[in-house]
Design a protein around this motif. Sequence first.
Motif, short mmCIF file in Angstrom:
data_model
loop_
_atom_site.label_atom_id
_atom_site.label_comp_id
_atom_site.label_asym_id
_atom_site.label_seq_id
_atom_site.Cartn_x
_atom_site.Cartn_y
_atom_site.Cartn_z
N VAL A 1 -130.73 -28.14 18.13
CA VAL A 1 -129.60 -28.32 19.06
C VAL A 1 -130.06 -28.50 20.51
N GLY A 2 -131.35 -28.73 20.74
CA GLY A 2 -131.80 -29.01 22.10
C GLY A 2 -132.84 -28.03 22.57
N GLY A 3 -133.14 -28.08 23.83
CA GLY A 3 -134.18 -27.18 24.33
C GLY A 3 -134.52 -27.39 25.78
N VAL A 4 -135.74 -27.08 26.11
CA VAL A 4 -136.21 -27.08 27.50
C VAL A 4 -137.63 -27.64 27.51
N ILE A 5 -137.95 -28.47 28.51
CA ILE A 5 -139.33 -28.95 28.70
C ILE A 5 -139.82 -28.47 30.07
N ALA A 6 -140.90 -27.71 30.08
CA ALA A 6 -141.48 -27.23 31.34
C ALA A 6 -142.92 -27.76 31.43
N PRO A 7 -143.48 -27.82 32.63
CA PRO A 7 -144.87 -28.27 32.72
C PRO A 7 -145.80 -27.32 31.98
N GLY A 8 -146.84 -27.86 31.38
CA GLY A 8 -147.79 -27.02 30.65
C GLY A 8 -148.61 -26.14 31.58
N VAL A 9 -149.20 -25.11 31.01
CA VAL A 9 -149.97 -24.14 31.77
C VAL A 9 -151.18 -24.81 32.45
N ALA B 1 -136.82 -38.87 6.57
CA ALA B 1 -135.64 -37.99 6.64
C ALA B 1 -136.06 -36.59 7.05
N LEU B 2 -135.16 -35.89 7.74
CA LEU B 2 -135.42 -34.49 8.10
C LEU B 2 -134.51 -33.60 7.28
N PRO B 3 -134.97 -32.40 6.94
CA PRO B 3 -134.13 -31.50 6.14
C PRO B 3 -133.07 -30.77 6.97
N VAL B 4 -132.99 -31.09 8.26
CA VAL B 4 -132.01 -30.42 9.14
C VAL B 4 -131.29 -31.47 9.99
N ASP B 5 -130.12 -31.08 10.52
CA ASP B 5 -129.39 -31.95 11.45
C ASP B 5 -130.04 -31.92 12.82
N VAL B 6 -129.86 -33.00 13.56
CA VAL B 6 -130.32 -33.04 14.96
C VAL B 6 -129.09 -33.31 15.82
N ARG B 7 -128.70 -32.31 16.63
CA ARG B 7 -127.48 -32.46 17.41
C ARG B 7 -127.82 -32.55 18.90
N VAL B 8 -128.15 -33.79 19.33
CA VAL B 8 -128.47 -34.03 20.74
C VAL B 8 -127.69 -35.26 21.20
N ARG C 1 -141.48 -31.42 18.43
CA ARG C 1 -140.45 -30.40 18.68
C ARG C 1 -139.56 -30.25 17.45
N LEU C 2 -139.21 -31.39 16.84
CA LEU C 2 -138.39 -31.33 15.62
C LEU C 2 -139.16 -30.64 14.50
N VAL C 3 -140.43 -31.02 14.36
CA VAL C 3 -141.25 -30.48 13.28
C VAL C 3 -141.39 -28.96 13.43
N ASN C 4 -141.62 -28.51 14.64
CA ASN C 4 -141.73 -27.06 14.89
C ASN C 4 -140.47 -26.32 14.44
N THR C 5 -139.31 -26.91 14.72
CA THR C 5 -138.09 -26.17 14.39
C THR C 5 -137.85 -26.17 12.87
N VAL C 6 -138.26 -27.25 12.21
CA VAL C 6 -138.13 -27.28 10.74
C VAL C 6 -138.94 -26.13 10.13
N ALA C 7 -140.18 -25.97 10.61
CA ALA C 7 -141.04 -24.90 10.08
C ALA C 7 -140.51 -23.53 10.48
N GLY C 8 -140.06 -23.41 11.71
CA GLY C 8 -139.52 -22.12 12.18
C GLY C 8 -138.32 -21.69 11.35
N TYR C 9 -137.45 -22.65 11.06
CA TYR C 9 -136.24 -22.35 10.27
C TYR C 9 -136.61 -21.95 8.84
#
Length: 260
Positions: A146-154, A93-100, A110-118
Amino acid sequence: MLLAVDCGNTNTVFALWDGDQMIGHWRTSTEWQRTADQYYVWLSTLMNLQGIKAQITDMIISSTVPRVVFNLRVLSDRYFNTRPLVVGKPECALPVDVRVDEGTTVGPDRLVNTVAGYEKYGGDLIVVDFGTATTFDVVAADGAYVGGVIAPGVNLSLEALHHAAAALPHVDISKPQNVIGTNTVACMQSGVFWGYVGLVREICDRIKAESGVPMKVISTGGLAPLFQQTADLFDAYEDDLTMQGLRRIHEHNKDIGNHA
Ligand SMILES: Nc1ncnc2c1ncn2[C@@H]1O[C@H](COP(=O)(O)OP(=O)(O)O)[C@@H](O)[C@H]1O
Ligand SMILES: CC(C)(COP(=O)(O)O)[C@@H](O)C(=O)NCCC(=O)O
Ligand SMILES: [K+]
């Protein structure tokens, strides 16, 4: 104690948590062939060297490479006698909603990063992760993903130049002194470094405009420190955001009585 494992497309990071104290972390390259026994020898050797005596009772895994999960599960089962939580699986389970969009599988990192950021910064947040890919992930006011962006890595961009053009060498990324390069390497570094600064600025500006609210921007991932040198891109840099998120998700599952 909790062993948290973040497996990216390039590197796999292990961290050992005693409550909310991280008492060690170790990095290895991501290789799906690596067996549970190999992981254990590597990890226990490093822990011994650092004098860390830990009773690992729990394990949580986030992996952007599906096939490494099998051997990590065997590690958990065979050496720690516990079933791991795997982010992205229905039982975690995640402690936040995922709206995609329905049916979309968001990368677990990506989900894990946002949980920690929040948890640390609250909502209306953009998390930028400079990994194999460069990802931008957006957290709403209520903490939802709520979504995001994927760009090529450096490094991927530099490698692509090298592979596609016969006269372009392999180059390591660094911040060039000038924009106008006076040799091939400096020209390539300038294109990728300053190109990325522009990419990050433009994408963050557009996310903020689309969201219509002021937002904080935080950076993480292997190459984030390089871009931290460009003063005005980010409000903060976090070197272990994914690990913090894994600890938080594990805690959430304990709180709700969820056992993997
Ligand atoms: N400390 C570092 N200094 C320079 N490059 C790094 C460092 N750590 C990672 N990298 C490079 O940054 C890229 C992304 O690393 P990482 O965040 O570990 O990626 P992933 O999570 O996708 O495995 C890789 O190309 C890696 O070689
Ligand atoms: C975008 C990613 C490749 C980033 O991986 P990383 O750079 O951390 O290795 C990964 O999160 C992924 O495979 N995502 C699946 C698709 C998605 O997130 O929409
Ligand atoms: K990552």
